[in-house]
Design a protein around this motif. Structure first.
Motif, short mmCIF file in Angstrom:
data_model
loop_
_atom_site.label_atom_id
_atom_site.label_comp_id
_atom_site.label_asym_id
_atom_site.label_seq_id
_atom_site.Cartn_x
_atom_site.Cartn_y
_atom_site.Cartn_z
N UNK B 342 0.86 -1.19 0.00
CA UNK B 342 0.00 0.00 0.00
C UNK B 342 0.89 1.23 0.00
N UNK B 343 0.33 2.39 -0.36
CA UNK B 343 1.17 3.59 -0.46
C UNK B 343 1.75 3.99 0.89
N UNK B 344 2.86 4.71 0.79
CA UNK B 344 3.50 5.22 1.99
C UNK B 344 2.52 6.15 2.70
N UNK B 345 2.51 6.08 3.99
CA UNK B 345 1.68 6.99 4.76
C UNK B 345 0.26 6.50 4.94
N UNK B 346 -0.02 5.24 4.59
CA UNK B 346 -1.35 4.71 4.84
C UNK B 346 -1.56 4.65 6.35
N UNK B 347 -2.69 5.13 6.81
CA UNK B 347 -2.88 5.16 8.26
C UNK B 347 -3.85 4.09 8.77
N UNK B 348 -4.96 3.89 8.06
CA UNK B 348 -5.91 2.91 8.58
C UNK B 348 -6.58 2.19 7.43
N UNK B 349 -7.29 1.14 7.79
CA UNK B 349 -7.88 0.31 6.76
C UNK B 349 -9.19 -0.25 7.29
N UNK B 350 -10.19 -0.31 6.44
CA UNK B 350 -11.38 -1.06 6.80
C UNK B 350 -11.51 -2.22 5.83
N UNK B 351 -12.16 -3.30 6.26
CA UNK B 351 -12.13 -4.51 5.46
C UNK B 351 -13.47 -5.22 5.44
N UNK B 398 -1.25 5.52 -6.52
CA UNK B 398 -1.78 4.27 -7.07
C UNK B 398 -0.66 3.38 -7.57
N UNK B 399 0.38 4.01 -8.08
CA UNK B 399 1.50 3.22 -8.60
C UNK B 399 2.18 2.43 -7.51
N UNK B 400 2.02 2.90 -6.29
CA UNK B 400 2.70 2.21 -5.20
C UNK B 400 1.98 0.95 -4.76
N UNK B 401 0.74 0.80 -5.20
CA UNK B 401 0.05 -0.45 -4.90
C UNK B 401 0.64 -1.49 -5.85
N UNK B 402 1.69 -2.09 -5.38
CA UNK B 402 2.53 -2.88 -6.28
C UNK B 402 2.07 -4.31 -6.42
N UNK B 403 2.97 -5.16 -6.80
CA UNK B 403 2.61 -6.55 -7.02
C UNK B 403 2.20 -7.26 -5.73
N UNK B 404 1.20 -8.08 -5.84
CA UNK B 404 0.71 -8.85 -4.70
C UNK B 404 1.53 -10.14 -4.62
#
Lengths: 875, 450
Positions: B342-351, B398-404
């Motif tokens: 995920x991109x740098x600086x992501x703080x939280x996530x909901x799922x 978006x480019x930072x959401x790299x390969x899984x």
């Protein structure tokens, strides 16, 4: 009861307790006690005080106890030499034990005890054990010789153990052979000039046989030993290659790598058009690929080796690009090595694939890896021209991410792309300028400033941009300061009217306020240039720049050759020659790959009666070496044909172009290049002396070392005027054949000393053998055939000369120019057979037969065959 | 040549120390032991970026090179002063660790401590004066006198093995993993050791799937491993798929042939029946050995086991939805974990996850979110929706959401299709011997690009 209790902490009276236990009557108790002693030894406690008690336990028929005692002895005998003597009797007795295990154990342990007094007692038992009926004892004894040699080399030689060891190479047991080879190899390393491991086709054959039977570790010893052998012709090297190739599918990667080393080395000898050469190339790829499936540690070592192999023979792995694509879970050191190899293998065929991968890598997490990936994109652009455009657009995409280090790295490589393809991609400059603020690394800043200065005329606000950098001039690193100074001067030369102030400012900053001497000097030079002659300044500062080279980080060829000879060793991991990290004299000999030769020496033996004749057997080998590769060396028949020169007209003897013999950097500025010529029966050495130093050179003189044919200068070297800097002078030195004779290796090697007013310099060069062919070399036609038949078969040599598009008459004419005389000619089944004779300056006659295949225009004379037979002519 | 060999515990304690005297000449006595401490300081100071293979210690102009591997939580180290082959030494250290495991039953600080005399004895036979002599148990068993002391830790596994609850669990059909960890030379007197032989087919799978679901690269590295507890060595015949073909064949046609690109064999394997019948003949020595290694690049016979259909959108935050499909119908995947950068600086996530046993968490430190599925039945399909909150979102994020990347384990399954047809022991083999064949596929590097 478990052994771990031995490690529990010990109290004061421990030694005393152990002493008591060691002297106990019960075997079990004794054994336990010795185990405790060894446990203490392992953790570093001093238990040497127990030496006599432990030695007392030695006389036992319990093998397990005996082994434990021996283990203890090995460690402490050195510190208790007098006590160790007590053990000698048991050792000697054990060497005669009916149980081979005990005999071997005794010999092994005795060798490990580095006490001089013991070594004397060791000799007799060792001699017996070397001839023991049990192979296990023999193989242990073989290693023991190496041990003893390490302690007392003289003793080993005096006792004749080396000869016994040599005999063991022919042992029936492969394990014994392997250990003998390992021991001999190590001993030979400390005596570089000894002939210990006398490798000849017979011993090689024995080794190859043992190779199939011995353990994997023994195979490694044998393969490493084979790698030091020089096959005498390409047939032999092919047959060795054929027998080594099956090792490539061994499960032990060390065996595989040692086999690769042997093959890489012997491949040098194979002609490239041989079918087998191609087959071998194909066989080398899969094992190398398989190595990459090992653990990361082994992968790393393998990749370092593959990096060398790819530089030497890129064709082996050119289709295997995919295996070098990085996996996300590779450790970083593996990733970086893979990237390096990817770039080396990049070509027009696979560039699209490579670029797609590199672009993916550039978004990864690891900063170092991302940087290298971005840099790799730039290197691809420079290497594969067709891909440059795509690379540039990929780099621009990456700049859009605004990730700081990606942008900076991209700008650094774009600078290189500009230099490689000037005036092609300048449209991207605008995008680059947008990112000016984010640059905080000196290299990136310097690159950007270079771009602005270089293309100042296309950037409207170049002056503003550069001015903005100037504000913090003193805080910049030297790299940026220098670049800024140059860029502003460039800008001034391009737009003089608007930037007068700016250039004044930077020059004063550089010359007055800086304490960096480079910066100050450069500032002053610019200042002087600008104030005295602006036109000259323009010529200097805005001069055309040379293009940058395609490949970077290439290993220097001679080092690469040496490293190829050390494939699979530490040297190949460090990419340094062993002499750089191995202590002392060991391994200092530089290994070289064999020279490529197009010859097939069929039979080769000396000629009775003449030591020079013996040398001649090798002579043909030296000559055609030049045919396949560099024309500078020697100069044989191929040169005589002079493919490039006027066809057909015999214009006298062939003279090779001058080559550099002495480099200026090695001779304080004196560069010497030269060649040899035979003009009207007089041998001359043509020299060009160039003075690349700053001072005048005078007082030249020359001297030769003793050489195979007694070449010597016939008079002093005539350099009349002093040689001023940057001047070149051509000198012809007449040579005589009256000098002292000494056989050289190779035969035509000549060592020369040149003196001038500065120093004496030494170099060696090789003269073409044709120099020595005299004008009256026409043999009597009547006796030719009879003499030909009388020559024993074993003094014949055979070789091929390739790619010569001349018919037999022209060839014969041409050769006559070099004093090779055609005595008779006959045509058999479309082949022209020329019978020729040569006479050397020292009176040796050489008879030759040359076969030229006519018919196929492409192969008119491709395979002429010369059979040299040398004989002494008594006139 | 090897100068010293030592085994260190993870805390740096000296468990085994052997000096082949070359060092001693220069350092003597206590000083030579210092090199161990030097090594330990160096190895603990290593950051992850440095190569662990080779380390140089400069000591009064004499370089000492350390080469080490880590196994069983221990450092297995060799030092040298010359220019030997690191391959030889690494292979040897691995072999030494394997042999120690064979002889002592398991590989741990405890087992090495308990059996130090045995290990010294082994080392003496394996290396003489720095020259490696042999690592084959067949040869070694003629020389080794000391008996192994094995530790029998209490383990719940042993209980589950008995079928504690009466029900036949999934595991009990497969040979339990602890069954194979006992010393090969159980005390000569008592015949407690069962006559067992284990044959494992282990494959490691590397796959790269491109952004449009195209298979870009796939390869399999496989090996057949034997662990043998038979007291006497006699010939064993291992039959592989009869239709197995080796090398890149020209005509592929519709045949369902199992194919591998290249294979390597243990040198004890006799291949005279291999070309025609695909039978490996081997006299397994006691202990563990790899009889065959093979690899297959591209052209997998089956579809890759997992298909992922990711989609990434940019809103006020990044929305990524993942749809995961397990293509093998007859197998079960265990410990599946999926890492999405995920991109740098992501703080939280909901799922939103499709079943309760799954978990997902954001790991801002690694710039990734981790989605874990403990058990994944064949043919099933799972989906997940993640909303990642990134302050200062830009189009470049978006480019930072790299390969899984994925890791998993497939039991009872090989991707190449290689199978053991039969396992026959020579009739001379006395007593009942149990034969176990196990298959497992691990993910090595399974990457799906977005």
């Amino acid at each position: 009861m478990t052994d771990s209790k031995y490690f529990t902490t010990t109290k004061k009276g421990e030694i005393f307790e152990l002493k008591a236990e060691l002297n106990s009557d019960k075997k079990e108790k004794k054994k336990e006690a010795v185990k405790k002693v060894i446990a203490s030894m392992t953790v570093g406690k001093d238990v040497s005080a127990l030496f006599p008690d432990v030695v007392n336990c030695m006389q036992t028929d319990n093998l397990e106890l005996k082994k434990l005692v021996y283990l203890y002895l090995m460690n402490y005998a050195k510190s208790q030499p007098d006590m160790a003597i007590m053990a000698v009797n048991t050792f000697v007795k054990d060497c005669e034990d009916p149980n081979p295990l005990i005999r071997a154990l005794a010999v092994r342990t005795m060798g490990c005890i580095r006490v001089d007094k013991i070594t004397e007692y060791l000799c007799e038992p060792l001699r017996k054990c070397l001839k023991d009926e049990d192979p296990y004892v023999r193989k242990t004894a073989a290693v023991c010789v190496a041990k003893l040699h390490d302690i007392n080399a003289q003793l080993v030689e005096d006792q004749g153990f080396l000869d016994t060891l040599k005999d063991l190479i022919s042992d029936s047991n492969p394990m014994v052979v392997a250990n003998a080879v390992a021991a001999l190899s190590e001993i030979a390393e400390s005596h570089p000039n000894s002939n210990l491991l006398d490798l000849n086709p017979q011993t090689i054959n024995k080794l190859l046989t043992a190779l199939n039977e011995c353990t994997e570790w023994g195979q490694i010893f044998i393969l490493d030993c084979l790698a030091n052998y020089m096959p005498c012709d390409d047939r032999e090297s092919q047959s060795i290659c054929e027998r080594v190739t099956p090792r490539l599918s061994h499960a032990n990667s060390a065996v595989v790598l040692s086999a690769v080393k042997v093959l890489m080395k012997f491949m040098e000898m194979l002609p490239k058009d041989l079918d087998y050469y191609g087959t071998l190339l194909k066989k080398l790829a899969p094992p190398l690929v398989t190595l990459l499936s090992a653990e990361a540690e082994l992968q790393y070592v393998a990749l370092r080796n593959i990096n060398l192999i790819v530089q030497k023979r890129p064709e082996i792995l050119k289709h295997e690009m995919k295996v070098f694509f990085v996996k996300y879970n590779d450790p970083i050191y593996v990733k970086l090595e893979k990237l390096d190899i990817m770039i080396r293998l990049a070509s027009q065929a696979n560039i699209a694939q490579v670029l797609a991968e590199l672009k993916e890598y550039a978004t990864e997490v690891d900063v170092d890896f991302v940087r290298k990936a971005v840099r790799a994109i730039g290197r691809c652009a420079i290497k594969v021209e067709q891909s440059a455009e795509r690379c540039v657009s990929t780099l621009l995409d990456l700049i859009q991410t605004k990730v700081n280090y990606v942008v900076q790295e991209a700008i650094v490589v774009i600078k290189d792309i500009f230099r490689k393809y000037p005036n092609k991609y300048e449209s991207v400059i605008a995008t680059l300028c947008e990112n000016l603020d984010s640059l905080d690394e000196p290299e990136a800043r310097a690159a950007m400033i270079w771009i602005v200065g270089e293309y100042a005329e296309r950037i409207d606000n170049a002056d503003e941009l550069l001015e903005s950098f100037l504000e913090g001039f003193h805080d910049e690193s030297a790299q940026v300061q220098l670049q800024l100074l140059t860029a502003i001067v460039k800008l001034f030369l391009k737009k003089p009217t608007e930037t007068q102030e700016l250039v004044q400012q930077v020059l004063s900053l550089a010359t007055q306020d800086s304490d960096n001497p480079d910066l100050r000097d450069r500032g002053y030079i610019y200042w002087r240039l600008l104030s005295t002659d602006p036109v000259a300044a323009k010529e200097v500062v805005l001069a055309e720049k040379p293009l940058i080279s395609e490949e970077t980080d290439l290993i220097e060829p001679t080092l690469l050759e040496e490293l190829i000879c050390h494939i699979g060793t530490l040297a190949s991991v460090y990419h340094k020659p062993p002499s750089a990290f191995v202590e002392g004299s060991r391994g200092v000999q530089h290994k070289r790959l064999p020279a490529r030769a197009v010859i097939t020496l069929v039979k080769r033996t000396g000629l009775s009666g003449s030591n020079m004749g013996a040398g001649l057997g090798v002579a043909p080998a030296a000559m055609p070496a030049s045919l396949g590769g560099a024309p500078a060396v020697g100069g044989g028949l191929g040169d005589l044909f002079d493919l490039g020169g006027g066809v057909g007209m015999p214009t006298g003897s062939y003279v090779a172009p001058k080559t550099v013999w002495l480099l200026a950097i090695k001779a304080k500025g004196l560069e010497i290049s030269g060649t040899f010529a035979r003009r009207g029966g007089i041998i001359q050495m043509d020299l060009s002396l160039t003075n690349k130093a700053m001072s005048v050179m005078t007082d030249f003189a020359v001297q030769f070392n003793r050489n195979s044919f007694g070449l010597a200068p016939a008079g002093p070297m005539q350099v009349l005027t002093p040689l001023s800097p940057n001047q070149t002078i051509d000198v012809s030195l007449p040579l005589s054949m009256s000098g002292p004779v000494m056989k050289m290796e190779p035969l035509n090697n000549l060592q020369v000393a040149v003196k001038n007013n500065i120093d004496v310099f030494y170099f060696s060069c090789q003269y073409p053998l044709s120099l020595l062919f005299v004008e009256d070399g026409r043999f009597y036609r009547q006796v030719f055939l009879a003499t030909w038949k009388d020559i024993p078969n074993d003094s014949e040599a055979q070789f091929q000369i390739k790619d010569i598009h001349l018919n037999s008459d022209v060839a014969s004419n041409k050769l006559q120019g070099s004093n090779i005389f055609t005595i008779a000619k006959r045509t058999v089944e479309g082949q022209d057979m020329l019978y020729q004779s040569i006479k050397l300056t020292n009176g040796i006659w050489v008879l030759a037969e040359m076969r030229i295949q006519t018919g196929n225009p492409n192969y008119t004379c491709t395979v002429p065959r010369i059979v040299y037979a040398s004989l002494l002519h008594s006139q | 040549m090897i100068s010293q060999i030592f085994i260190l515990s993870s805390k740096g304690d000296h468990l085994i120390y052997k000096d082949y005297h070359i060092i001693m000449k220069h350092f003597r006595g206590e000083a030579s032991k210092d090199s161990i401490n030097v090594f330990y300081e160096m190895v603990t100071a290593l950051s992850g970026d440095q190569t662990p293979v080779v380390m140089v210690h400069l000591c009064s102009h004499k370089d000492l090179h350390f080469i080490h591997v880590r196994q069983g939580g221990l450092y297995w180290v060799a030092s040298t002063k010359t220019n030997p082959s690191p391959f030889t030494i690494i292979e040897f250290l691995n072999r030494l660790a394997a042999l120690t495991k064979d002889y002592c039953g398991s590989l741990s600080e405890k087992s090495v401590r308990m059996n130090f005399a045995l290990i010294y004895e082994l080392l003496d036979e394996m290396v003489d004066f720095g020259y490696i002599q042999t690592t084959s148990t067949d040869i070694l068993k003629n020389f080794i006198q000391t008996e192994a002391v094995s530790s029998k830790p209490f383990s719940l596994f042993d209980l589950s093995n008995v079928g504690l609850f009466g029900a036949e669990t999934q595991q009990s059909k497969v040979a339990p993993s602890v069954a194979a960890s006992r010393p090969i030379m159980s005390s000569r007197g008592e015949q407690s050791g069962k006559n067992e032989i284990f044959v494992d087919v282990i494959e490691r799978l590397s796959v790269v799937i491109g952004s449009k679901g195209v298979l870009m690269k796939s390869d399999i590295q496989g090996e057949i491993r034997i662990k043998c507890f038979l007291p006497t060595s006699s010939e064993m015949r291992i039959g592989l798929n009869e239709e197995l073909s080796i090398g890149k064949s020209q005509q592929k046609g519709y045949s369902s042939a199992v194919r591998v690109d290249e294979c390597r064999f243990h040198q004890a394997v006799k291949l005279d029946e291999f070309d025609t019948f695909r039978i490996l003949k081997v006299c397994p020595s006691q202990g563990e050995q790899t009889v065959m290694q093979y690899q297959l690049c591209d052209e997998l016979p089956c579809a890759p086991p997992f298909q992922l259909f990711p989609s990434v959108q940019k809103d006020y935050y990044i929305v990524t939805s993942q749809l995961l499909f397990f293509t093998f119908s007859c197998s079960t995947a265990l410990n599946v974990s999926i890492t999405v950068p995920v991109p740098k600086g992501s703080v939280s996530m909901s799922q939103e996850l499709s079943s309760p046993d799954q978990t997902a968490e954001l790991q801002p430190k690694n710039k990734a979110l981790l989605w874990e599925i403990p058990r994944f039945p064949g043919g099933a399909q799972l989906s997940a929706l993640f909303k990642v909150d990134v302050p200062g979102l830009s189009s470049a994020s978006l480019l930072e959401v790299g390969p899984v990347s994925m890791s998993f384990e497939l039991a009872k399954q090989t991707c190449s299709g290689l199978q053991i047809r039969f396992l026959r022991l020579a009739p001379t083999q006395t007593g009942l011997s149990q034969r176990w064949v196990r298959y497992v596929t691990h993910s090595d590097s399974y990457t799906i690009r977005i």
